[in-house]
Design an enzyme around this catalytic site. Sequence first.
Site, PDB file in Angstrom:
ATOM      1  N   TYR A  27      -0.560  -5.630  -5.160  1.00 16.71           N
ATOM      2  CA  TYR A  27       0.712  -5.740  -4.451  1.00 16.71           C
ATOM      3  C   TYR A  27       1.480  -6.793  -5.234  1.00 16.71           C
ATOM      4  O   TYR A  27       0.947  -7.882  -5.502  1.00 16.71           O
ATOM      5  CB  TYR A  27       0.549  -6.271  -3.018  1.00 16.71           C
ATOM      6  CG  TYR A  27      -0.368  -5.502  -2.094  1.00 16.71           C
ATOM      7  CD1 TYR A  27      -0.525  -4.122  -2.203  1.00 16.71           C
ATOM      8  CD2 TYR A  27      -1.064  -6.170  -1.088  1.00 16.71           C
ATOM      9  CE1 TYR A  27      -1.364  -3.438  -1.332  1.00 16.71           C
ATOM     10  CE2 TYR A  27      -1.890  -5.500  -0.208  1.00 16.71           C
ATOM     11  CZ  TYR A  27      -2.034  -4.132  -0.339  1.00 16.71           C
ATOM     12  OH  TYR A  27      -2.856  -3.464   0.516  1.00 16.71           O
ATOM     13  N   PHE A  79      -3.465 -13.403  -4.676  1.00 13.17           N
ATOM     14  CA  PHE A  79      -4.683 -13.175  -5.469  1.00 13.17           C
ATOM     15  C   PHE A  79      -4.360 -12.347  -6.716  1.00 13.17           C
ATOM     16  O   PHE A  79      -4.904 -12.578  -7.791  1.00 13.17           O
ATOM     17  CB  PHE A  79      -5.742 -12.467  -4.622  1.00 13.17           C
ATOM     18  CG  PHE A  79      -6.057 -13.206  -3.350  1.00 13.17           C
ATOM     19  CD1 PHE A  79      -6.791 -14.379  -3.380  1.00 13.17           C
ATOM     20  CD2 PHE A  79      -5.575 -12.756  -2.123  1.00 13.17           C
ATOM     21  CE1 PHE A  79      -7.070 -15.077  -2.214  1.00 13.17           C
ATOM     22  CE2 PHE A  79      -5.844 -13.445  -0.954  1.00 13.17           C
ATOM     23  CZ  PHE A  79      -6.589 -14.614  -0.999  1.00 13.17           C
ATOM     24  N   CYS A  80      -3.461 -11.365  -6.543  1.00 12.07           N
ATOM     25  CA  CYS A  80      -3.055 -10.532  -7.690  1.00 12.07           C
ATOM     26  C   CYS A  80      -2.280 -11.386  -8.690  1.00 12.07           C
ATOM     27  O   CYS A  80      -2.444 -11.248  -9.908  1.00 12.07           O
ATOM     28  CB  CYS A  80      -2.171  -9.371  -7.230  1.00 12.07           C
ATOM     29  SG  CYS A  80      -2.955  -8.360  -5.965  1.00 12.07           S
TER      30      CYS A  80
HETATM   31  N1  LIG Z   1     -11.052 -12.651  -2.097  1.00  9.69           N
HETATM   32  C1  LIG Z   1     -10.163 -11.606  -2.533  1.00  9.69           C
HETATM   33  C2  LIG Z   1      -9.079 -11.446  -1.480  1.00  9.69           C
HETATM   34  C3  LIG Z   1      -8.203 -10.253  -1.790  1.00  9.69           C
HETATM   35  C4  LIG Z   1      -7.282  -9.964  -0.624  1.00  9.69           C
HETATM   36  O1  LIG Z   1      -7.501 -10.406   0.508  1.00  9.69           O
HETATM   37  N2  LIG Z   1      -6.254  -9.182  -0.929  1.00  9.69           N
HETATM   38  C5  LIG Z   1      -5.357  -8.749   0.093  1.00  9.69           C
HETATM   39  C6  LIG Z   1      -3.940  -8.667  -0.443  1.00  9.69           C
HETATM   40  S1  LIG Z   1      -3.206 -10.246  -0.652  1.00  9.69           S
HETATM   41  C7  LIG Z   1      -5.735  -7.350   0.547  1.00  9.69           C
HETATM   42  O2  LIG Z   1      -5.870  -6.461  -0.257  1.00  9.69           O
HETATM   43  N3  LIG Z   1      -5.946  -7.175   1.861  1.00  9.69           N
HETATM   44  C8  LIG Z   1      -6.363  -5.928   2.430  1.00  9.69           C
HETATM   45  C9  LIG Z   1      -5.257  -5.077   2.920  1.00  9.69           C
HETATM   46  O3  LIG Z   1      -4.137  -5.137   2.453  1.00  9.69           O
HETATM   47  O4  LIG Z   1      -5.572  -4.276   3.798  1.00  9.69           O
HETATM   48  C10 LIG Z   1      -9.595 -11.945  -3.910  1.00  9.69           C
HETATM   49  O5  LIG Z   1      -9.569 -13.137  -4.267  1.00  9.69           O
HETATM   50  O6  LIG Z   1      -9.218 -11.029  -4.656  1.00  9.69           O
END
Ligand SMILES: N[C@@H](CCC(=O)N[C@@H](CS)C(=O)NCC(=O)O)C(=O)O
Length: 329
Positions: A104, A109-110
């Site tokens: 996104y 994190f991205c």
């Molecule tokens: N620990 C992971 C956390 C990743 C994360 O929580 N990403 C969020 C976006 S900021 C996500 O994809 N959430 C699940 C969703 O959108 O349903 C990392 O560091 O990559």
Amino acid sequence: MRRASTLASSVLSRTLATAHGGVGVGVATSIAVHHNQRLLQVALYGSSSSSGASYTRWWSKSPARVLSLGVAGALISVAAAQEVHAKEPPPPELVPKDVVLYQYEACPFCNKVKAFLDYYDIPYKVVEVNPISKKEIKWSDYKKVPILMVDGEQLIDSSAIIDKLGGKIHSDKRADSKSDNDEEKKWRGWVDNHLVHILSPNIYRNTSEALESFDYITSNGNFSFSEKITVKYAGAAAMYFVSKKLKKKYNITDERAALYEAAETWVDGLNGRDFLGGCKPNLADLAVYGVLRPIRYLRSGKDMVEHTRIGDWYTRMENAVGESSRIKA
Ligand SMILES: N[C@@H](CCC(=O)N[C@@H](CS)C(=O)NCC(=O)O)C(=O)O
């Protein structure tokens, strides 16, 4: 109308559901960097790394001109050249051939992974995932972003991705002292366990900031036209309430004070150095910069720079990371 209300309730329930997962993710933690403002900022503060490169070319191609400036001018030029912190591209044989980031645009994190790829000048393609349907990552069992495909191998979790790529391209790291590595590790943990949790309560702090954040999210994310309209208002409203819950969960009473305190804690950690890594950024610098990048030009980021000492370091990071190595489709 019916479609809009179905969409709104889907956004709302997804937002509320994902918020329990940590920092308030999906539509939730998506936050933003505004490219026009970034360009303006680079213009105002001077050199990006590309302007740094042209400075070096000018220096090396025109020695006569440099000499003609006299001793004083030359000294100023040397000082200015030292201010330019360039990227650190790995040797070509260590650069992966095919890198695709599923992301996104505004996810912290991205952005952490992107800061790493940009700084090491690793070319990558981006697939913007629709946070509602997630159809772009249907093929994967992992349902979060970032996902990084590196020469056909799926890597997940931002810190694990950076560990893996960093280990490959930065083998000289082993030569660094143990205390440097421990310090870097400690601050990377601080980013994942503390700093990211302060972001959502700040960018959704009140209705106008929540709308500002979702305006960016919907302008830059992968949404259909009707999703854009619905997500902006339903998402902003939902996240306003979710951010109150997050404050409780992470024991934050005053979110702005917590953000300022985090920024000051980081600057104290620098201990007078340009970067935590010394004269060049290390993985902790890149992690802090990456997660802050999406909020830097939102109200909360502007307030943070105005009310703390983090601005100079942030500008050095912008110069060091320079242009994105993203391959435009
Ligand atoms: N620990 C992971 C956390 C990743 C994360 O929580 N990403 C969020 C976006 S900021 C996500 O994809 N959430 C699940 C969703 O959108 O349903 C990392 O560091 O990559």
